[in-house]
Write a protein that holds these residues in place. Structure first.
Motif, mmCIF file in Angstrom:
data_model
loop_
_atom_site.group_PDB
_atom_site.id
_atom_site.type_symbol
_atom_site.label_atom_id
_atom_site.label_comp_id
_atom_site.label_asym_id
_atom_site.label_seq_id
_atom_site.Cartn_x
_atom_site.Cartn_y
_atom_site.Cartn_z
ATOM 1 N N ARG A 183 -5.056 9.248 -5.600
ATOM 2 C CA ARG A 183 -5.081 10.061 -4.383
ATOM 3 C C ARG A 183 -4.863 9.193 -3.139
ATOM 4 N NH1 ARG A 183 -8.639 13.164 -5.806
ATOM 5 N NH2 ARG A 183 -7.494 15.122 -5.925
ATOM 6 N N GLU A 184 -5.492 8.025 -3.107
ATOM 7 C CA GLU A 184 -5.318 7.120 -1.974
ATOM 8 C C GLU A 184 -3.878 6.616 -1.895
ATOM 9 O OE1 GLU A 184 -7.229 2.927 -0.224
ATOM 10 O OE2 GLU A 184 -8.057 3.851 -2.043
ATOM 11 N N GLU A 234 -1.616 9.389 -0.524
ATOM 12 C CA GLU A 234 -1.715 9.548 0.921
ATOM 13 C C GLU A 234 -0.997 8.419 1.653
ATOM 14 O OE1 GLU A 234 -2.776 12.295 2.340
ATOM 15 O OE2 GLU A 234 -3.012 12.996 0.276
ATOM 16 N N PRO A 245 -4.663 0.390 -2.896
ATOM 17 C CA PRO A 245 -5.348 1.659 -3.127
ATOM 18 C C PRO A 245 -6.130 1.632 -4.441
ATOM 19 C CG PRO A 245 -3.132 2.063 -2.341
ATOM 20 C CD PRO A 245 -3.234 0.586 -2.594
ATOM 21 N N ARG A 296 0.836 -1.210 0.000
ATOM 22 C CA ARG A 296 0.000 0.000 0.000
ATOM 23 C C ARG A 296 0.868 1.256 0.000
ATOM 24 N NH1 ARG A 296 -5.271 0.603 0.726
ATOM 25 N NH2 ARG A 296 -4.894 2.633 1.696
#
Length: 459
Positions: free
Chosen positions: A408-409, A412, A404, A307
């Motif tokens: 955007r995920e 982050e 993700p 991730r």
């Protein structure tokens, strides 16, 4: 005078043989190329005599904005290395003399791949090739060499790139009109192009294995023999550029987009293993016929960082359109033995034991993806991470943690990752966070065809 270097195989050139071919008039153009943030081979085409008389000894430069622009080559804010305030200065092209090769599809042309350095001689640490080389050095410090192969899919269209542009990339004619996965008939329809690419890449020093059809209309894959991680990334970049050039020469176009339409996307499965300095097996215990604890730690590390590092595996807005259930693109952070529903698939035994990362798409920057995978695996070994239980069934519905689902995920996740800053450094993490911010801002400002179709008349 720089050292002549050691060719990777007999089809690669040394600096001495390149000089001889230039003197004989067999080479008149030398390309100095590097891979940028977007995974593109960029650089300069030099007259061969100027290359010999000046560049070999004194080098050449390029604007440092080449590591600080968007995909359209627009200057953008937010990069520490390059800005209007800093004057957009130069960086040095540092030729790697072990990478000299002829490009047979480009008349009398040779290519030399480069590292990048600042004008004070310091390494440009945010350069993708430098990022991967540092992870290879981490492995070497443990006494290991990392080997990898990339399986890069693409879609062929019978339209030229110019025609595709004029059509806004809509209504194009794929080279096959149906699913040609493993179809010899389907491959033969495109074989003149596939054969040209395979043979040109062989002459350029790569080692093609095979070509096969894939699921999407006009989709194909050419596989190459595995090699050390930096060589594989170098070859991947040469192949990707050359395939587009060869297609263009025949009036066709190729796309490596992760998801060019609503059918199956283009993947770039990455196979990786470690060996000892003298080729010793470190992933497999011959006595027990099973995986070693070190191999399990390596897998665990890739899973633990998946991730956090997804931005390096899936670097574009479009990358995340691949991640759909039942698509052969993964959604679950899981591993399985010969299980194509998992993000990590374990294959082979003995000398062939390796882990396949199914997360990256065809749009991936090979240096960044390989660096992320190797960094994660080494982190798992160094911290002796335990391997989670195998997923033996359908990973899409197994309830495993998810990768993700948007850029955007992923952005982050990288921003919050202490591991990323530990293994890559703050400069690298901050640089590629800004890369994501630039892409997100551009996409958020765009008015898409989807919005127009749904809203122009009916809303």
């Amino acid at each position: 005078m720089p050292a002549a270097g050691h060719p990777r195989n007999e089809r690669m050139l040394t600096l001495d043989t390149l000089r001889e071919q230039i003197e004989l008039g067999e080479i008149d153009t030398v390309i100095l190329g590097f891979t940028d943030m977007q995974g593109r081979l960029q650089g300069k085409l030099l007259h061969a005599r100027f290359f010999l008389d000046t560049v070999v000894e004194h080098g050449t430069e390029g604007c440092n904005y080449l590591l600080a622009v968007d995909v359209d080559m627009n200057t953008v804010d937010g990069y520490a290395i390059s800005s209007w305030e800093k004057g957009y200065g130069d960086m040095e092209f540092v030729p790697d003399w072990n990478t000299i090769r002829r490009l047979p599809h480009q008349e009398k042309t040779a290519l030399v791949q480069c590292d990048l350095a600042w004008t004070d001689g310091e390494d440009a640490t945010v350069s993708p090739r430098s990022i991967l080389k540092r992870q290879a050095e981490r492995a070497a410090a443990h006494g290991w060499n990392a080997f990898t192969g990339t399986e890069l899919e693409f879609v062929v269209y019978d339209n030229s790139y110019e025609d595709a542009f004029d059509r806004a990339y809509r209504g194009l004619t794929p080279a096959n009109q149906y699913n040609v996965d493993y179809s010899l008939l389907g491959s033969s329809r495109v074989e003149p192009l596939l054969r040209s690419i395979r043979n040109a890449m062989y002459e350029a020093g790569l080692n093609p294995e095979s070509a096969k059809g894939e699921c999407n209309f006009g989709q194909h894959e050419i596989a190459f023999l595995y090699d050390d991680v930096v060589t594989t990334a170098d070859n991947h970049s040469v192949y990707k550029l050359s395939a587009k050039q060869i297609a263009a020469q025949t009036g066709k176009s190729i796309t490596f987009m992760a998801k060019p339409n609503e059918r199956e996307g283009n993947s770039c499965h990455i196979h990786m293993s470690l060996r000892g300095e003298n080729g010793e097996l470190v992933f497999w215990d011959a006595a027990t016929g099973s995986r070693t604890p070190l191999y399990d730690h390596f897998i665990a590390g890739i899973l633990a960082t998946m991730r956090d590092f997804t931005l390096f595996y899936a670097p574009n807005i479009n990358s995340y359109k691949r991640f759909a259930e039942g698509s052969f693109a993964p959604t679950a952070i899981a591993w399985g033995i010969d299980n194509r529903t998992c993000s990590l698939r374990l294959v082979g035994h003995g000398a062939g034991a390796r882990v396949e990362n199914r997360l990256p798409g065809g749009d991936v920057n090979p240096y960044l993806a390989l660096a992320a995978m190797l960094a994660g695996g080494l982190y798992g070994i160094e911290h002796e991470l335990p391997l989670q239980p195998e997923t033996a069934g359908n990973a899409y519905t197994a309830g495993a943690p998810r990768v993700p689902s948007t850029l955007r995920e992923a952005r982050e996740a990288l921003a919050a990752s202490a591991i990323a800053r530990e293994v890559f450094g703050d400069d690298v993490v901050d640089h590629y966070l800004n890369y994501a911010d630039v892409e997100l801002a551009a996409f958020d400002a765009a008015v898409t065809d989807w919005e127009l179709r749904r809203g122009f008349e009916r809303l």
